[in-house]
Design a protein around this motif. Structure first.
Motif, PDB file in Angstrom:
ATOM      1  N   VAL A  32       0.869  -1.181   0.000  1.00 38.75           N
ATOM      2  CA  VAL A  32       0.000   0.000   0.000  1.00 38.75           C
ATOM      3  C   VAL A  32       0.912   1.239   0.000  1.00 38.75           C
ATOM      4  O   VAL A  32       1.644   1.471   0.956  1.00 38.75           O
ATOM      5  N   GLU A  65      -1.826  -0.831  -3.934  1.00 37.56           N
ATOM      6  CA  GLU A  65      -2.941   0.073  -3.661  1.00 37.56           C
ATOM      7  C   GLU A  65      -2.345   1.445  -3.361  1.00 37.56           C
ATOM      8  O   GLU A  65      -1.285   1.533  -2.740  1.00 37.56           O
ATOM      9  N   ASP A  67      -3.037   5.054  -1.517  1.00 37.33           N
ATOM     10  CA  ASP A  67      -3.934   5.658  -0.538  1.00 37.33           C
ATOM     11  C   ASP A  67      -3.250   6.919   0.029  1.00 37.33           C
ATOM     12  O   ASP A  67      -2.119   7.246  -0.363  1.00 37.33           O
TER      13      ASP A  67
END
Ligand code: ADP
Length: 162
Positions: A32, A65, A67
């Motif tokens: 992430v 991901e 974020d």
């Protein structure tokens, strides 16, 4: 499922960051990339621009991901129910700061583990700071940042005539 959070300002993403993400994917099932938003600082690129530049550079990779978070990283990591943080080490200069940060974070969240990785020798001197500075004076940062970041920097600062 092993997952790691890779936090940073990514203002902008460099090939050093990208190399670290790629290395991280060899060790973890999921990475992430988390953009730290600091309301007290004015970044060169907005959070949305930074997210988009990262997404474009990584391409379709379901294991990554992107974020963002504000505030303490440990709070964000806890909220995400993760416990591994990935950080990069360049030359000696990074060591002291990263050592302090890892120990502070361990104190704040003992369940948290920080994993360090080094970039390839081609990028060990590349930092977002230096890239921003060089680009702002019209210097050529080709090869240090992904092509989409280069285009965006040129759009912002223009290019010096050769
Ligand atoms: P920078 O330090 O370039 O402004 P960040 O704050 O976004 O970038 O850095 C996030 C993490 O990535 C930090 O752990 C930093 O040490 C690491 N990192 C950044 N650039 C490189 C690089 N060229 N090689 C290895 N690690 C890097």
């Amino acid at each position: 499922m092993r997952a790691a959070i890779y936090p940073g300002s990514f203002d902008p993403l460099t090939n050093g960051h990208l190399s670290l993400i790629q290395r991280g994917l060899q060790m973890f099932d999921r990475v992430v990339v988390a953009i730290a938003v600091n309301p007290k600082k004015t970044p060169l690129f907005t959070m949305q621009e930074r997210m988009q530049l990262i997404a474009e550079a990584i391409g379709p990779e379901p294991r990554v991901e992107i974020d963002h978070f504000e505030g303490l990283m440990v709070d964000y990591v806890r909220k995400r129910k993760m416990n591994v943080v990935l950080r990069g080490l360049r030359a000696m200069s990074d060591f002291e700061y990263e050592f302090q940060l890892a120990n502070m974070n361990r104190r704040l969240a003992p369940e948290l583990e920080t994993v360090f990785m080094m970039t390839g020798e081609d990028y060990f001197y590349v930092s977002s700071n230096l890239v921003r500075e060089v680009a702002s004076f019209g210097g050529n940062v080709e090869g240090m940042v992904p092509p989409t970041v280069l285009a965006k920097l040129t759009e912002k600062f223009g290019k010096k005539a050769p």
